[in-house]
Design an enzyme around this catalytic site. Sequence first.
Site, PDB file in Angstrom:
ATOM      1  CG  LEU A  55      -1.840   1.204   1.422  1.00 29.26           C
ATOM      2  CD1 LEU A  55      -2.765   1.388   0.228  1.00 29.26           C
ATOM      3  CD2 LEU A  55      -2.646   1.061   2.715  1.00 29.26           C
ATOM      4  CB  ILE A  82       8.667   9.842  -4.119  1.00 33.13           C
ATOM      5  CG1 ILE A  82       9.809  10.837  -4.309  1.00 33.13           C
ATOM      6  CG2 ILE A  82       9.179   8.573  -3.445  1.00 33.13           C
ATOM      7  CD1 ILE A  82      10.380  11.355  -3.005  1.00 33.13           C
ATOM      8  N   GLY A  83       5.828   8.662  -4.850  1.00 33.42           N
ATOM      9  CA  GLY A  83       4.838   7.613  -4.627  1.00 33.42           C
ATOM     10  C   GLY A  83       4.506   6.841  -5.886  1.00 33.42           C
ATOM     11  CE1 TYR A 130       7.009  18.630   3.498  1.00 34.42           C
ATOM     12  CE2 TYR A 130       9.383  18.943   3.622  1.00 34.42           C
ATOM     13  CZ  TYR A 130       8.288  18.257   3.143  1.00 34.42           C
ATOM     14  OH  TYR A 130       8.483  17.185   2.306  1.00 34.42           O
TER      15      TYR A 130
END
Length: 271
Positions: A9, A17-18, A143
């Site tokens: 997943l 990147i994903g 961040y």
Amino acid sequence: MSAQSKVVLVTGASSGIGAEVARQFVEQGHTVYGTSRNPETVADPIRGVHYVALDNADYDSAVACVEHVGIVDILVNNAGESQAGALEDTSMDAIENLFRVNVFGPIALTKAVLPGMRERGSGTVIMVGSMLSSFPVAFRSNYAATKSALKAFALATRREVAPYGVRMISVEPGTIATGIGERRSVHIGDRSPYAAEYQTLAAATRTNEDAGIAASTMAQVIVDAALAEHPKPFYAKGNQAGLVFALRRLLPSQLILDITARKHGLRKIRS
């Protein structure tokens, strides 16, 4: 872990990147689910990836996502938002929302997969952070703080879940050429005293990102770590990671902060 096919997943799998992580797992023969807030609108779907809905800001959607997927052998917590600006100019609502998306959402999803992993006696969770966690810079405080929190969760929980065959891994990408700067939220007041220096940093950041490593290079690190028999607790890639982390151990903290600031176009100032 064995070489047999895993159920993976990957959050934030619609781009960057994903998407590359999802692509590489598919190419290696694994069953891959990729999340997006709107799966039906993914612009460039990857063949072999099953897209499912997930909104990091909605913790209930984490439970629904895992219920839909079922068994999860490998979770890659990659989805998140980028933010920049002056702390003084950033509302508390904006800061809280960033933590909701970048920290609490991934933790909710991790909590949703852990019972199954623990009961099966195996599983891997990867938290994708940022080298800004280890090398923070002005105007990226919120961040960097979210990515530091993710790293702490991963490293502290690693021993907690290890007796049950579950591995927790923290990964820090350096500057990646993914175009994320175009989607970054910016918080600078119209008449902010910080505006000029922020613009200096923003220009340097654009230059650095244009010259960053490819998303596929970073994705390979993540995939290799997830499939390693004995993965390290921490991986970093980009921005000459091997060298700069060695220097971080040897040089005074203030000098590291000065070097990091200079890399982003900011001059050295002693406080």
